[in-house]
Enzyme design. Structure first.
Site, PDB file in Angstrom:
ATOM      1  N   LYS A  44      -3.386  31.850  10.269  1.00 42.69           N
ATOM      2  CA  LYS A  44      -3.767  33.163   9.810  1.00 42.69           C
ATOM      3  C   LYS A  44      -2.932  34.280  10.447  1.00 42.69           C
ATOM      4  O   LYS A  44      -2.895  35.390   9.930  1.00 42.69           O
ATOM      5  CB  LYS A  44      -5.247  33.415  10.168  1.00 42.69           C
ATOM      6  CG  LYS A  44      -6.222  32.468   9.490  1.00 42.69           C
ATOM      7  CD  LYS A  44      -7.679  32.853   9.743  1.00 42.69           C
ATOM      8  CE  LYS A  44      -8.116  32.397  11.094  1.00 42.69           C
ATOM      9  NZ  LYS A  44      -8.994  31.209  11.159  1.00 42.69           N
ATOM     10  N   GLY A  45      -2.319  33.968  11.572  1.00 42.22           N
ATOM     11  CA  GLY A  45      -1.668  35.017  12.357  1.00 42.22           C
ATOM     12  C   GLY A  45      -0.590  35.802  11.634  1.00 42.22           C
ATOM     13  O   GLY A  45      -0.332  36.959  11.966  1.00 42.22           O
ATOM     14  N   ASP A 101       4.036  34.434  12.950  1.00 38.33           N
ATOM     15  CA  ASP A 101       3.739  35.576  13.816  1.00 38.33           C
ATOM     16  C   ASP A 101       4.340  35.386  15.210  1.00 38.33           C
ATOM     17  O   ASP A 101       4.845  36.326  15.799  1.00 38.33           O
ATOM     18  CB  ASP A 101       2.223  35.830  13.915  1.00 38.33           C
ATOM     19  CG  ASP A 101       1.437  34.600  14.338  1.00 38.33           C
ATOM     20  OD1 ASP A 101       1.957  33.470  14.202  1.00 38.33           O
ATOM     21  OD2 ASP A 101       0.299  34.753  14.809  1.00 38.33           O
ATOM     22  N   ASP A 104       5.870  30.193  20.448  1.00 35.43           N
ATOM     23  CA  ASP A 104       5.486  30.120  21.852  1.00 35.43           C
ATOM     24  C   ASP A 104       6.126  28.849  22.431  1.00 35.43           C
ATOM     25  O   ASP A 104       7.298  28.847  22.795  1.00 35.43           O
ATOM     26  CB  ASP A 104       3.950  30.089  21.876  1.00 35.43           C
ATOM     27  CG  ASP A 104       3.357  30.295  23.251  1.00 35.43           C
ATOM     28  OD1 ASP A 104       3.976  29.857  24.226  1.00 35.43           O
ATOM     29  OD2 ASP A 104       2.271  30.863  23.363  1.00 35.43           O
ATOM     30  N   LYS A 132       8.519  34.175  22.170  1.00 36.71           N
ATOM     31  CA  LYS A 132       8.242  34.062  23.613  1.00 36.71           C
ATOM     32  C   LYS A 132       9.116  32.953  24.183  1.00 36.71           C
ATOM     33  O   LYS A 132       8.642  31.846  24.439  1.00 36.71           O
ATOM     34  CB  LYS A 132       6.772  33.639  23.809  1.00 36.71           C
ATOM     35  CG  LYS A 132       5.813  34.744  24.146  1.00 36.71           C
ATOM     36  CD  LYS A 132       4.483  34.136  24.585  1.00 36.71           C
ATOM     37  CE  LYS A 132       3.405  35.172  24.618  1.00 36.71           C
ATOM     38  NZ  LYS A 132       2.112  34.628  25.028  1.00 36.71           N
ATOM     39  N   ILE A 154      -0.483  38.501  24.014  1.00 35.26           N
ATOM     40  CA  ILE A 154      -0.434  39.639  23.089  1.00 35.26           C
ATOM     41  C   ILE A 154      -1.361  39.429  21.896  1.00 35.26           C
ATOM     42  O   ILE A 154      -1.561  38.292  21.445  1.00 35.26           O
ATOM     43  CB  ILE A 154       1.014  39.937  22.615  1.00 35.26           C
ATOM     44  CG1 ILE A 154       1.660  38.729  21.926  1.00 35.26           C
ATOM     45  CG2 ILE A 154       1.862  40.415  23.779  1.00 35.26           C
ATOM     46  CD1 ILE A 154       2.993  39.052  21.248  1.00 35.26           C
ATOM     47  N   ARG A 166      -7.125  40.681  15.468  1.00 34.95           N
ATOM     48  CA  ARG A 166      -6.084  40.513  14.447  1.00 34.95           C
ATOM     49  C   ARG A 166      -5.862  41.811  13.678  1.00 34.95           C
ATOM     50  O   ARG A 166      -4.746  42.110  13.257  1.00 34.95           O
ATOM     51  CB  ARG A 166      -6.488  39.424  13.442  1.00 34.95           C
ATOM     52  CG  ARG A 166      -6.490  38.008  14.008  1.00 34.95           C
ATOM     53  CD  ARG A 166      -6.506  37.018  12.858  1.00 34.95           C
ATOM     54  NE  ARG A 166      -6.953  35.698  13.242  1.00 34.95           N
ATOM     55  CZ  ARG A 166      -6.167  34.730  13.708  1.00 34.95           C
ATOM     56  NH1 ARG A 166      -4.881  34.956  13.866  1.00 34.95           N
ATOM     57  NH2 ARG A 166      -6.657  33.552  14.004  1.00 34.95           N
TER      58      ARG A 166
HETATM   59  C1  PRP Z   1      -0.282  30.340  16.648  1.00 34.54           C
HETATM   60  C2  PRP Z   1       0.853  30.981  15.887  1.00 34.54           C
HETATM   61  C3  PRP Z   1       1.824  29.864  15.677  1.00 34.54           C
HETATM   62  C4  PRP Z   1       1.590  28.971  16.867  1.00 34.54           C
HETATM   63  C5  PRP Z   1       2.685  29.169  17.872  1.00 34.54           C
HETATM   64  O1  PRP Z   1      -1.155  29.797  15.729  1.00 34.54           O
HETATM   65  O2  PRP Z   1       0.431  31.550  14.681  1.00 34.54           O
HETATM   66  O3  PRP Z   1       1.583  29.179  14.476  1.00 34.54           O
HETATM   67  O4  PRP Z   1       0.335  29.330  17.435  1.00 34.54           O
HETATM   68  O5  PRP Z   1       2.471  28.412  19.037  1.00 34.54           O
HETATM   69  P1  PRP Z   1       3.444  27.252  19.509  1.00 34.54           P
HETATM   70  O6  PRP Z   1       4.850  27.771  19.415  1.00 34.54           O
HETATM   71  O7  PRP Z   1       3.016  27.013  20.933  1.00 34.54           O
HETATM   72  O8  PRP Z   1       3.204  26.055  18.656  1.00 34.54           O
HETATM   73  P2  PRP Z   1      -2.687  29.486  16.020  1.00 34.54           P
HETATM   74  O9  PRP Z   1      -2.885  28.018  16.110  1.00 34.54           O
HETATM   75  O10 PRP Z   1      -3.156  30.336  17.161  1.00 34.54           O
HETATM   76  O11 PRP Z   1      -3.399  29.921  14.672  1.00 34.54           O
HETATM   77  P3  PRP Z   1      -3.535  31.343  13.975  1.00 34.54           P
HETATM   78  O12 PRP Z   1      -2.221  31.630  13.286  1.00 34.54           O
HETATM   79  O13 PRP Z   1      -4.638  31.155  13.004  1.00 34.54           O
HETATM   80  O14 PRP Z   1      -3.848  32.366  15.042  1.00 34.54           O
END
Ligand code: PRP
Length: 180
Positions: A44-45, A101, A104, A132, A154, A166
């Site tokens: 969803k991000g 989004d 990481d 990041k 963040i 969000r």
């Molecule tokens: C977050 C973000 C990425 C992922 C990045 O998703 O949207 O898809 O984590 O992290 P990584 O590089 O360590 O794999 P999340 O699972 O939090 O879901 P969301 O988009 O619904 O917030």
């Protein structure tokens, strides 16, 4: 929500400016594309970034959506990619643009790229709102990043903590006390 922020990192205006830059980059990259690229919103991000980005582009793109979850309610990646809902379109033979989004650890992006290529994607490019690099655990990188951030938690403009924040229009650093 603003009271829970230690500081605002990027204002809505700064985000708009960076989104425009990403749209220009995509327009140049796909100006000679023979068929319409498939823009994939990783929910969803990425929801706000995706909507603003594709609307800032002049190149026609097909839109599709995928929900991937890796974090649960915590702040540390579980390292597993869970496809909660899949794309509707076939990626076979297509130029695919992943719109994320945040990158990481990079596990989500690495897993998603692998999946798309295994399904026959002709090319895969990734545009990310916030990178990041200090947290990377894979050798995957975005092809275009709007912002590079440090190892800070963040939130805002799609980014959450436990599904909250969000809908902040800016991106800010969450106070430690909120998630510790
Ligand atoms: C977050 C973000 C990425 C992922 C990045 O998703 O949207 O898809 O984590 O992290 P990584 O590089 O360590 O794999 P999340 O699972 O939090 O879901 P969301 O988009 O619904 O917030």
């Amino acid at each position: 929500m603003y009271n829970d922020l230690e500081k605002i990192l990027f204002t809505a205006e700064e985000i708009t400016e960076k989104v425009k830059g990403a749209a220009d980059w995509l327009d140049k990259k796909y100006s000679a594309a023979q068929s319409m690229p498939l823009a994939v919103c990783v929910l969803k991000g990425s929801v706000f970034f995706f909507c603003d980005l594709v609307r800032a582009m002049r190149t026609p793109v097909q839109l599709d959506f995928m929900t991937i979850s890796s974090y649960g309610n915590g702040t540390v990646s579980s390292g597993k990619i869970k496809i909660v809902s899949d794309l509707a379109a076939s990626v076979d033979g297509r130029d695919v643009i992943i719109i994320e989004d945040i990158v990481d650890t990079g596990r989500t992006l690495a897993g998603l790229k692998r999946l798309l290529f295994s399904r026959g994607a002709k090319s895969v490019a990734c545009v990310v709102l916030a990178d990041k690099p200090s947290r990377r655990e894979t050798d995957v990188n975005a092809d275009y990043r709007c912002f590079t951030v440090g190892d800070e938690f963040i939130v805002g403009y799609g980014l959450d903590y436990a599904q909250k924040y969000r809908n902040l229009p800016c991106i800010g650093v969450l106070k430690d006390e909120i998630y510790r």
